[in-house]
Design an enzyme around this catalytic site. Sequence first.
Site, PDB file in Angstrom:
ATOM      1  CD1 TRP A 184      34.171  20.358  13.585  1.00 28.51           C
ATOM      2  CD2 TRP A 184      33.640  22.444  12.987  1.00 28.51           C
ATOM      3  NE1 TRP A 184      32.929  20.337  13.004  1.00 28.51           N
ATOM      4  CE2 TRP A 184      32.583  21.594  12.629  1.00 28.51           C
ATOM      5  CE3 TRP A 184      33.542  23.810  12.708  1.00 28.51           C
ATOM      6  CZ2 TRP A 184      31.425  22.064  11.999  1.00 28.51           C
ATOM      7  CZ3 TRP A 184      32.384  24.282  12.083  1.00 28.51           C
ATOM      8  CH2 TRP A 184      31.347  23.407  11.736  1.00 28.51           C
ATOM      9  CG  ASP A 230      35.168  23.808  19.193  1.00 32.92           C
ATOM     10  OD1 ASP A 230      34.167  23.502  19.862  1.00 32.92           O
ATOM     11  OD2 ASP A 230      35.161  23.929  17.948  1.00 32.92           O
ATOM     12  CE  LYS A 260      27.586  20.211  16.020  1.00 33.81           C
ATOM     13  NZ  LYS A 260      28.868  20.824  15.858  1.00 33.81           N
TER      14      LYS A 260
HETATM   15  C1  LIG Z   1      29.416  21.943  15.059  1.00 34.74           C
HETATM   16  C2  LIG Z   1      30.732  22.414  15.504  1.00 34.74           C
HETATM   17  C3  LIG Z   1      31.103  23.768  15.410  1.00 34.74           C
HETATM   18  C4  LIG Z   1      30.215  24.836  14.772  1.00 34.74           C
HETATM   19  O1  LIG Z   1      29.144  25.177  15.542  1.00 34.74           O
HETATM   20  P1  LIG Z   1      28.154  26.356  15.062  1.00 34.74           P
HETATM   21  O2  LIG Z   1      27.123  26.350  16.113  1.00 34.74           O
HETATM   22  O3  LIG Z   1      27.640  25.970  13.709  1.00 34.74           O
HETATM   23  O4  LIG Z   1      28.944  27.602  15.011  1.00 34.74           O
HETATM   24  C5  LIG Z   1      32.344  24.120  15.888  1.00 34.74           C
HETATM   25  N1  LIG Z   1      33.185  23.207  16.418  1.00 34.74           N
HETATM   26  C6  LIG Z   1      32.863  21.907  16.511  1.00 34.74           C
HETATM   27  C7  LIG Z   1      33.836  20.955  17.117  1.00 34.74           C
HETATM   28  C8  LIG Z   1      31.627  21.468  16.054  1.00 34.74           C
HETATM   29  O5  LIG Z   1      31.314  20.168  16.151  1.00 34.74           O
END
Ligand SMILES: *Cc1c(COP(=O)(O)O)cnc(C)c1O
Length: 374
Positions: A102, A186, A210
């Site tokens: 990511w 993030d 998540k």
């Molecule tokens: C799932 C995830 C993303 C992507 O999220 P989207 O909603 O598909 O844009 C980005 N960063 C992390 C750490 C993730 O687990």
Amino acid sequence: MSRKINFNAGPAALPLPALERARDELLDFAGSGMSVMEHSHRGREYEGVHDEAIALVRELLGVPSSYEVLLMQGGATALFAEVAMNFIERGKTAQYLITGAWGEKALGEGKIVSAMFGADVAVQSTGTGEGKEKSYTRVPPPSEVKVVPGAAYLHITSNETIHGVQFNVDGSRAFPDTGAVPLVADMSSDFLWRPFDVTKFGLVYAGAQKNIGPAGLVVVVVSKELAERGRKDIPKIFQFRTHAENKSLYNTPPTFGVYMVRNVLACLKAQGGLAKVEEANRKKAARLYSVIDRNAAFYRSPVEKESRSVMNVVFRLPAEALEEQFIADAKKRGMVGLKGHRSVGGIRASIYNAASYEWVDTLAAFMEEFARGK
Ligand SMILES: *Cc1c(COP(=O)(O)O)cnc(C)c1O
């Protein structure tokens, strides 16, 4: 109806009481004769939900008044670009600490925006190998992180959902110390399962699917001062200040998503807050890692112990054929979502807030039995 034991990485399991509440209120929200989806986002009924969702984030995390809580759209992926667009300046450096897939994606967007605005990009990565052999097995201790003085920001991925490596709030794998450089994280697969000190960060963002709700919605916690410093020559919809000034009601928000987040956060509060939620999560992760470590001849965790994720437990079996059998046998017992990400293979159990100890215990007992039978 029998609900699955759901270890999906995201979209992931949601707490049953949050879903039941949505079911009960679906056709008639708060006695209004319509669903929350059918209400105006400027009306009293929806606004109550919107304000409560934001207030619950503030309360659960102890967000100080010098920070904004924003509800945005486009998933965490949109934030990869928006963080860069707001804070990158000509002649400055955008810094990325990469500990998994990511982070690589965030870096990709950062590079595009840096090229547009004449900025530099600095990268520090824990990855080893190339292409299909590329692997990430650790996060660095704070002493290893070389912060570029005067950087526009340092971006980290606090939990790498695919590789199962995670920073801690303290100890040997604590979040890096960046001094005056804003730390941006993030936290998509790492949000609202434990308390953390918001003021260590300039900005954190988390896609909801998540740990706290349905896909599409992103929760952002940003220092007011940083949001205000952001560029003004990008489209308004991408400026954090726009959403801050309009209480995240600049345009139509994803109202049902916000409603679901409200329901989920109300469950976390009822559980006793994030310290309690963390306790439960640590107990679940400890159960799985102890099975892996006690059966080290059969299960192998690719992640260094200090960097192991409490949210995404990844492990390998001695052969890919055994992994396939493991997944198929688990499915027969109602356990789904255990296949590792297609880019890395293996097994991954995502055990966010909504995964109960009973689910995890069922998986752990199955792991012990499966290893014994081989
Ligand atoms: C799932 C995830 C993303 C992507 O999220 P989207 O909603 O598909 O844009 C980005 N960063 C992390 C750490 C993730 O687990």
